[in-house]
Write an enzyme that holds these catalytic residues in place. Structure first.
Site, PDB file in Angstrom:
ATOM      1  N   CYS A  22      56.144  42.091  33.137  1.00 52.40           N
ATOM      2  CA  CYS A  22      56.709  42.368  34.199  1.00 52.40           C
ATOM      3  C   CYS A  22      56.004  41.690  36.140  1.00 52.40           C
ATOM      4  O   CYS A  22      55.269  42.500  35.694  1.00 52.40           O
ATOM      5  CB  CYS A  22      57.195  43.057  34.333  1.00 52.40           C
ATOM      6  SG  CYS A  22      57.879  44.428  32.462  1.00 52.40           S
ATOM      7  N   LYS A  49      51.976  35.452  31.934  1.00 46.23           N
ATOM      8  CA  LYS A  49      50.768  34.993  32.415  1.00 46.23           C
ATOM      9  C   LYS A  49      49.897  35.902  32.070  1.00 46.23           C
ATOM     10  O   LYS A  49      48.762  36.306  31.931  1.00 46.23           O
ATOM     11  CB  LYS A  49      50.705  34.414  33.742  1.00 46.23           C
ATOM     12  CG  LYS A  49      49.596  33.621  34.269  1.00 46.23           C
ATOM     13  CD  LYS A  49      49.205  32.386  34.036  1.00 46.23           C
ATOM     14  CE  LYS A  49      47.646  32.156  34.343  1.00 46.23           C
ATOM     15  NZ  LYS A  49      47.397  31.604  33.277  1.00 46.23           N
TER      16      LYS A  49
END
Ligand code: F6R
Length: 583
Positions: A2, A578
């Site tokens: 997020c 990521k």
């Protein structure tokens, strides 16, 4: 994972908020939304990309705006679960990074019904409940965060108020200062027009306005340092490359050069690392994914030097009973420095009074802030979800440690790396790699093997390949093949053999024969010709002991090319993020 961004300003809010959201896209997400105040709290949300959200957001008539990219954890990707979340009475609107572990308990305690499946919505309603009673926004936020368990970075809007309120615990959150804007962001990359920022302390809360900010901790003002952003944003932009992943692979020579130069110049840090050498009897290397593979490489270097060294996957280490104490050096490796599993592992190391050293690309990260010694890798921002240049730099950091522990001159390592860089032409490897994409795509099974350090390269190659091509592959030590996996080998099998260690070449040749006699095809990645191979990728002619720094590059490129050939986006593989900030 997020991403969160908030902006305050008199104009251009739409441009600024979408600039930030686009910059946060690299973290991986499945839905996105914005919240602002225009005659009441308004939200616009969608499942899918930031472009889609932008296309349905025509104007933002507000002085404040908060926005979020969501990577689903509690509840699937849907408009209802997408942030921002609005309180039951519609007076509070929030976006949240992290996980509220006691959300079910709080729902029961306060008898709150939520419309979404998220762990976030409850927080909006809880702040509203407290505010109705206290009539004090900061007090309400402080009371709520004292009840929350888990991690959070929260940006909060109150209806009728042109400030953005915030709170953080564990999950990073920054205040950014721009020319005529103020920002709140989970990542410095998400506020490219900010020139200075504050990295908010843990368990802090407060607010920003267009001209002011206040940060509190437990009811008192918290002192914070304002620092220069100091990021070269050109390194976070694509330039002429079609994808970040390709750009980042091409940056490997520069990253190796910058990393070794940093250590040659930074004698103070090198001396601090040297101090560890005399007081340790064991080395434990801890990380996840690609960074774990760098640990496996480091483990070999420490073993060669006579240390007891173990590599541990962070999420397993937390529950392992591996003995650690004050004489253990724990090396935590994390590109982002924000990986939740590695953060939990670090907490365990600290509890056992171990010496902690981290190898990271983000020196302002949670892991860096909590380790005694921080070894930076000088990669610049790594945007593609699949890590490439950071891996090569992490392995170089292991060489740096080896030189320091052996009391060898880093200037000698510098000379070796400079020679390596002169011989390393990524475009030459790329040209060779492209030829084999059709064989990769037609293979039924793909197996990657190697011995010793080559096995580590095989593991990393296999991870890279599967995560962006979505084609299954397995990696194992050469000698293990005959203990089971050989059963898979037939005419439709491609075995990729890493063969860079001359003293092990005979053994590797035996394995190649076993594969060929069962019809399997062989792609050899080596610095020496191999007549038995069906296909061959030649590594640059560098000193054998430095080949682990480059031997994975062909498979980084093949993974990239395969992904593109299949029509996927290599920078944003499905289901992945990521920076994995949840356990
Ligand atoms: C794979 C990849 C991941 C990360 C892992 C740890 O390409 O990028 O496996 O290596 O999630 O991340 P960091 O290094 O940020 O702790």
């Amino acid at each position: 994972m997020c991403g969160l961004v908030g902006v305050i300003g008199d104009d251009n809010l739409r441009d600024e908020i979408f600039l930030g959201l686009h910059k946060l896209e690299y973290r991986g997400y499945d839905s996105a939304g914005i919240g602002y105040i225009d005659g009441g709290i308004c939200t616009i949300k969608c499942v899918g990309g930031v472009d889609k959200l932008q296309s349905i957001t025509h104007a933002i008539n507000s002085k404040v705006c908060i926005a979020h990219t969501r990577w689903a954890t509690h509840g699937g990707p849907s408009v209802i679960n997408c942030h921002p979340h609005v309180s039951a009475g519609k007076s509070v609107c929030i976006v949240h990074n992290g996980i509220i572990e006691n959300c079910d308990y709080l729902k029961n305690k306060y008898n709150i019904n939520c419309v979404s499946d998220t762990d976030t919505e409850i927080v909006a309603t809880l702040i509203e409940i407290k505010y109705l009673r206290t009539k004090d926004k900061l007090q309400s936020i402080n009371e709520v965060i004292n009840e929350l368990k888990g991690s959070f970075a929260l940006a909060i809007l109150f209806d009728g108020d042109n400030s953005i309120y915030f709170a953080r615990n564990i999950s990073p959150l920054l205040i950014g200062f721009g020319k005529d804007k103020m920002y709140l962001c989970s990542d410095v990359l998400g506020m490219p027009n900010a020139s200075k920022y504050i990295d908010l302390p843990n368990l802090s809360y407060g607010y920003i306005t267009l001209s002011d900010y206040k940060v509190y901790h437990n009811g008192s003002i918290a002192n914070c340092n304002i620092v220069d952003v100091g990021i070269d944003y050109t390194s976070a932009s694509l330039g002429d490359y079609p994808h970040y992943m390709l750009k980042e692979i091409y940056e490997i020579p520069k990253v190796l050069k910058d990393t070794i130069s940093y250590y040659v110049k930074n004698t103070k840090l090198v001396n601090r690392i040297k101090e560890c050498v005399h007081r340790i009897n064991k080395v434990v290397l801890i990380a996840c994914g690609t960074s774990y593979h760098a640990c496996l490489m480091g483990e070999k270097f420490f073993n060669e030097m006579g240390y007891l060294a173990y590599s541990c996957i962070a999420s397993e280490f937390v529950y392992d009973s591996i003995p650690i104490d004050k004489n253990t050096l724990c090396i935590l490796v994390s590109q982002s420095g924000e990986t939740a599993d590695t953060i939990s592992a670090l907490a365990k190391c600290k509890k056992a009074h171990c010496k902690t050293l981290c190898i990271t690309n983000v020196v302002s990260s949670t892991i860096a802030k909590n380790c005694k010694i921080v070894m930076p890798i000088k990669c610049g921002p790594e945007i593609a979800v699949a890590s490439t240049k950071a891996y090569n730099a992490q392995v170089l950091a292991m060489y740096v440690l080896q030189y320091i522990f052996k009391n060898k001159k880093l200037s000698t390592l510098h000379t070796h790396i400079n020679k390596l860089i002169k011989l390393l032409d990524v475009s030459v490897i790329e040209k060779q790699s492209i030829k084999y994409i059709k064989h990769i795509l037609s293979a039924k099974n793909i197996i990657m093997i190697g011995k010793n350090a080559d096995y580590v390269s095989a593991l990393e190659a296999s991870l890279k390949f599967k995560e962006i091509s979505y084609i299954s592959s397995t990696a194992l030590p050469c000698g293990e093949l005959k203990h089971g996996t050989l059963a898979l080998v037939d005419e439709d099998t491609l075995v990729i053999v890493f063969d860079t260690i001359s003293k092990l070449r005979d053994k590797t040749s035996n394995i190649i024969s076993q594969i060929k006699s069962r019809g399997g095809k062989i792609l050899v990645i080596s610095n020496k010709e191999n007549n038995a191979a069906n296909y061959m990728i030649a590594l640059p002619n560098i000193k054998e002991r430095f080949l682990p720094l480059v031997s994975v590059i062909p498979m980084q490129l093949i993974s990239y090319k395969t992904c593109v050939a299949c029509g996927y986006n290599p920078d944003k593989p499905r289901n992945l993020a990521k920076s994995v900030t949840v356990e």
